[in-house]
Design a protein around this motif. Structure first.
Motif, mmCIF file in Angstrom:
data_model
loop_
_atom_site.group_PDB
_atom_site.id
_atom_site.type_symbol
_atom_site.label_atom_id
_atom_site.label_comp_id
_atom_site.label_asym_id
_atom_site.label_seq_id
_atom_site.Cartn_x
_atom_site.Cartn_y
_atom_site.Cartn_z
ATOM 1 N N THR A 118 1.130 -1.081 -0.109
ATOM 2 C CA THR A 118 0.458 -0.108 -0.071
ATOM 3 C C THR A 118 1.253 1.590 -0.160
ATOM 4 O O THR A 118 2.028 1.303 0.509
ATOM 5 N N GLY A 119 0.413 1.856 -0.444
ATOM 6 C CA GLY A 119 0.615 3.705 -0.161
ATOM 7 C C GLY A 119 2.389 3.669 -1.359
ATOM 8 O O GLY A 119 3.222 4.719 -1.117
ATOM 9 N N GLY A 120 2.960 2.580 -1.860
ATOM 10 C CA GLY A 120 3.718 2.906 -2.860
ATOM 11 C C GLY A 120 5.129 3.521 -1.905
ATOM 12 O O GLY A 120 5.614 4.574 -2.252
ATOM 13 N N GLY A 121 5.456 3.175 -0.753
ATOM 14 C CA GLY A 121 6.943 3.244 0.312
ATOM 15 C C GLY A 121 6.621 4.163 0.651
ATOM 16 O O GLY A 121 7.035 4.748 1.731
ATOM 17 N N ARG A 122 5.706 4.634 0.640
ATOM 18 C CA ARG A 122 4.827 5.751 2.102
ATOM 19 C C ARG A 122 5.066 5.488 3.753
ATOM 20 O O ARG A 122 5.458 4.151 3.679
ATOM 21 N N ILE A 123 5.200 6.215 4.102
ATOM 22 C CA ILE A 123 5.459 5.987 5.913
ATOM 23 C C ILE A 123 4.503 5.225 6.739
ATOM 24 O O ILE A 123 3.535 5.970 6.895
ATOM 25 N N ARG A 140 -11.457 10.721 12.369
ATOM 26 C CA ARG A 140 -12.178 9.875 12.024
ATOM 27 C C ARG A 140 -13.844 10.561 11.055
ATOM 28 O O ARG A 140 -13.950 10.164 10.288
ATOM 29 N N ALA A 141 -13.789 11.573 11.657
ATOM 30 C CA ALA A 141 -14.759 12.413 10.741
ATOM 31 C C ALA A 141 -14.244 12.776 9.434
ATOM 32 O O ALA A 141 -15.159 12.435 8.797
ATOM 33 N N VAL A 142 -13.071 12.870 8.671
ATOM 34 C CA VAL A 142 -12.940 12.419 7.597
ATOM 35 C C VAL A 142 -12.874 11.230 7.088
ATOM 36 O O VAL A 142 -13.384 11.273 5.834
ATOM 37 N N VAL A 143 -12.628 10.048 7.693
ATOM 38 C CA VAL A 143 -12.190 8.756 7.209
ATOM 39 C C VAL A 143 -13.725 8.340 6.911
ATOM 40 O O VAL A 143 -14.051 8.240 6.158
ATOM 41 N N TRP A 195 -13.227 11.080 2.873
ATOM 42 C CA TRP A 195 -11.788 12.117 2.245
ATOM 43 C C TRP A 195 -10.897 11.334 1.879
ATOM 44 O O TRP A 195 -9.158 10.967 1.256
ATOM 45 N N ARG A 196 -10.484 9.906 3.442
ATOM 46 C CA ARG A 196 -9.185 9.730 3.203
ATOM 47 C C ARG A 196 -9.641 8.593 3.546
ATOM 48 O O ARG A 196 -10.942 7.764 4.411
ATOM 49 N N PRO A 197 -8.552 7.285 3.475
ATOM 50 C CA PRO A 197 -8.747 5.741 3.567
ATOM 51 C C PRO A 197 -8.841 5.285 5.395
ATOM 52 O O PRO A 197 -8.155 5.519 5.621
ATOM 53 N N HIS A 198 -9.012 4.088 5.807
ATOM 54 C CA HIS A 198 -9.559 3.877 7.576
ATOM 55 C C HIS A 198 -8.203 3.807 7.780
ATOM 56 O O HIS A 198 -8.460 3.806 8.904
ATOM 57 N N GLY A 199 -7.051 3.315 7.312
ATOM 58 C CA GLY A 199 -5.891 3.155 7.552
ATOM 59 C C GLY A 199 -5.294 3.731 8.213
ATOM 60 O O GLY A 199 -4.368 4.239 8.826
ATOM 61 N N PRO A 222 -6.585 -12.021 12.811
ATOM 62 C CA PRO A 222 -7.415 -11.077 13.174
ATOM 63 C C PRO A 222 -7.694 -9.347 12.597
ATOM 64 O O PRO A 222 -6.546 -9.455 11.582
ATOM 65 N N ASP A 223 -8.108 -8.699 12.424
ATOM 66 C CA ASP A 223 -8.067 -7.159 11.443
ATOM 67 C C ASP A 223 -8.436 -7.251 10.673
ATOM 68 O O ASP A 223 -7.742 -6.859 9.704
ATOM 69 N N VAL A 224 -9.552 -7.776 10.086
ATOM 70 C CA VAL A 224 -10.039 -8.403 9.118
ATOM 71 C C VAL A 224 -10.665 -6.540 8.469
ATOM 72 O O VAL A 224 -12.079 -5.829 8.719
ATOM 73 N N VAL A 225 -10.635 -6.722 7.642
ATOM 74 C CA VAL A 225 -11.606 -5.151 7.062
ATOM 75 C C VAL A 225 -11.973 -5.479 5.203
ATOM 76 O O VAL A 225 -12.844 -4.752 4.486
ATOM 77 N N LYS A 226 -11.214 -6.635 5.206
ATOM 78 C CA LYS A 226 -12.743 -7.464 3.803
ATOM 79 C C LYS A 226 -12.587 -8.937 4.486
ATOM 80 O O LYS A 226 -11.950 -9.702 4.741
#
Ligand SMILES: Cc1cc2nc3c(=O)[nH]c(=O)nc-3n(C[C@H](O)[C@H](O)[C@H](O)COP(=O)(O)OP(=O)(O)OC[C@H]3O[C@@H](n4cnc5c(N)ncnc54)[C@H](O)[C@@H]3O)c2cc1C
Ligand SMILES: Nc1ncnc2c1ncn2[C@@H]1O[C@H](COP(=O)(O)O)[C@@H](O)[C@H]1O
Lengths: 327, 249
Positions: free
Chosen positions: A194-199, A239-242, A246-250, B141-145
């Motif tokens: 995920t996120g191509g090398g993002r931190i 959480r409001a923006v998730v 607007w933004r992913p849950h992660g 655990p922690d399943v999102v799908k």
């Protein structure tokens, strides 16, 4: 002979950062409990990773490698780890509180008949009796837990325990075949980066988090992401923006999102609801940027700027860029 | 498909924690209890799975009498049956809780067992995996799908830097994370229907704790911070403080 086992998380022969923290804490406790420390790495590359534990002063390590450990299976990993822990008569087993531990700690507890303590921020030894301190109620309280069974099992929150480099230790690594997995096993079938090398949020030393004060997903991206990039920071969200999509849950920080404790946390256009604070209040330094000087976030922030994000963020981003380029 | 969901009753997320006189637990005065937020995802997922495949959702809670309120709530969401395993006043650690639940769950002969990712009181995130291990089921655990086809569950979870997807043979244990679904609110029809459903009482299998809580403390307060200024003009002062005072840059 009994011992403390430091499970060293690794990936393809490279130790994870948290492995150094776990090894160093194990050695510290080993000294006060008068127990030797054994490193333990598992999965493809385990032997190469175990050898790197010398950098933290671990002289002996076990590597578990074998066909049943690839692809990854929580059941197979737990069975293999538990067998080594039993055979060595370990009094204490430590691992980093990452998603690796989230999949294994409870299983180890059931296999070894000892209820673990997850996400600890301190461990103390009184002889070979161990006590753990861990945040509960999303960090609103700290609990002390005494272990009554042996081995005591604990996962250590990343970035809390100091990794202590130690030059000149050569680790002698014993490679073992893993114990047989149970009859019913899940197995990993796909891994998508995920996120191509993002931190990653939970590993980041600096986080820039945004809330509803950023108005739209477009301004969130336009104003906040450049600041994060300039700081080399991970992006977080309220959480409001998730919930608004607007933004992913992660990226959600808070009681029902991620718990983070970076060195530096920016809360931008975030009001500071109790559920948000729960996930970030143990950050070392907190900066709040909010146009409402009464916003609760200012009560936990070390530094605050009262102002509009549209005005403050571009100026801050430019100033950070200048600072980082040695200005 | 038979789905069994485990739910816990926890202090609401807005609770201000006060330490009780015993120095080990929270002062319950004025505390509002709710269904653990992650368990709402578990109940919702159970309902969605049986809406697709047919079958029944049974909800299990191990706790004091008061937890029947949360159980009733899950029945109003649409769960078919509920089991209340009565707890006495003895605190149980995660493993002892898992042993109690494992016995109750086994009696429901499930195809799929759902847990919340973690109970937001103790923040352990362990009971689901323990139950799976005790019962010899596979787990994730922690399943999102989650997708169940035939005798296999395909489940994804987010790990540091990746989404990992695993296949698990049924029966299996899944713990649910935010992002999996949007839990429904009970509607009037559901609330009425729930009144006619029974909550079956059950007794806890004996299980001793292997750890104990010896103290509960409030964390140190953060020292009051300072507002360095207003608007863009405050930026240089902020950076100076971050660099020279906080050594954060
Ligand atoms: C069960 C439960 C669990 C929850 N879990 C979480 C969780 O894990 N994480 C979480 O974050 N929340 C969580 N919440 C939600 C939480 O209660 C808040 O609703 C949420 O954190 C608010 O997000 P926010 O600060 O972005 O939005 P708001 O509260 O709307 O705040 C926006 C802020 O932006 C400021 N602002 C507006 N415009 C500007 C501008 N132009 N420039 C500068 N500042 C501006 C405002 O002054 C305000 O302070 C949970 C709630 C519940 C009930
Ligand atoms: N007493 C209980 N009764 C029913 N389910 C529980 C209980 N305790 C924990 N659980 C379940 O296990 C999950 C994880 O809990 P924990 O390991 O305590 O964080 C929760 O989200 C619930 O689904």
């Amino acid at each position: 002979m009994s011992c403390i086992i430091a499970i060293a998380e690794q990936s393809d022969g490279k130790l994870k950062k948290v492995a150094g923290e776990v090894a160093s804490e194990a050695l510290r406790l080993g000294k006060s409990a008068n127990l030797p420390v054994v490193g333990l790495a598992i999965g493809p590359g385990a032997a190469a990773a175990a050898a790197q534990l010398g950098a933290f002063g671990v002289a002996n390590a076990i590597a578990l490698e074998g066909a049943t450990l690839a692809p990854y299976s929580g059941e197979a990993y737990a069975a293999a780890l538990a067998a080594v822990v039993k055979a060595r008569g370990a009094k204490l087993v430590l691992l980093g509180a990452t998603s690796f531990a989230r999949d294994l700690l409870g299983r180890l507890g059931a296999l070894l008949d000892s209820s673990p303590a997850a996400d600890c921020v301190a461990i103390s030894a009184n002889g070979a009796a161990f006590t753990a301190r861990r945040p509960v109620y999303a960090g609103k309280a700290l609990q002390s837990v005494a272990f009554a069974a042996s081995p005591a099992l604990a996962s250590l929150r990343p970035n809390v325990f100091a990794a202590t480099p130690s030059a000149g230790t050569t680790t002698s690594v014993e490679t073992l075949a893993p114990a047989a997995p149970p009859a019913k096993c899940g197995r990993l079938v796909e891994r998508v980066a995920t996120g191509g090398g993002r931190i990653e949020l939970t590993e980041a030393e600096c986080i820039v988090a945004g809330g509803r004060g950023l108005k739209t997903p477009e301004t969130f991206a336009k104003l906040l992401e450049p600041l994060a990039a300039a700081l080399g920071a991970a992006v977080g969200a309220s959480r409001a923006v998730v919930d608004a999509g607007w933004r992913p849950h992660g990226e959600q920080v808070g009681q029902t999102g991620k718990t983070v404790a970076p060195k530096l946390y920016f809360a931008v256009g975030i009001s500071g609801a109790i559920q948000h604070l729960a996930g970030m209040r143990t950050s070392k330094t907190i900066v709040a940027i909010n146009k409402d000087k009464e916003a609760p976030i200012f009560k936990v922030a070390d530094y605050g700027i009262v102002g509009d994000v549209e005005e403050v963020l571009p100026a801050l981003t430019e100033a950070v860029k200048k600072l980082k380029s040695g200005g | 498909m038979k789905v069994t969901v485990c739910v816990k009753r926890v202090p609401s997320t807005t609770t201000r924690i006060k330490v009780a006189a015993d120095g080990k637990s929270i002062d319950e005065t004025g505390v509002e209890y709710v269904l653990n937020p992650y368990d709402e995802f578990a109940v919702e997922e159970g309902l969605r799975q049986v809406e697709k495949a047919g079958g029944e959702v049974t909800v299990v809670a191990f706790g004091p009498e008061a937890v029947t309120k949360e159980l009733r709530n899950t029945l109003a969401m649409g769960a078919h049956a509920a089991i209340h395993v009565a707890a006495d006043a003895t605190p149980r650690d995660a493993l002892a809780t898992a042993k109690v639940l494992a016995a109750a769950i086994a009696a429901t002969a499930p195809d799929l067992v759902l847990f919340g990712r973690q109970a937001i009181d103790g923040d352990q995130g362990q009971v689901g995996l323990m139950v799976a291990t005790l019962l010899g089921y596979a787990a994730l655990p922690d399943v999102v799908k989650l997708e169940v086809t035939g005798a296999t569950a395909k489940a994804s979870r987010e790990v540091e830097g990746a989404i990992e997807t695993s296949e698990l043979p049924l029966p299996c244990v899944i713990t649910t994370h935010k992002g999996l679904n949007e839990p429904r609110l009970p509607n009037m029809k559901g609330i009425m229907a729930a009144k006619k459903k029974t909550i079956a009482p059950a007794t806890a299998a004996p299980a001793a704790s292997t750890s104990s809580v010896t103290a509960l403390e409030l964390p140190p307060e953060r020292a009051a911070g300072k507002i360095v200024g207003e608007g863009a003009a405050a930026v240089p002062a902020l950076l100076k403080a971050l660099r020279d005072e906080a050594h954060a840059l």
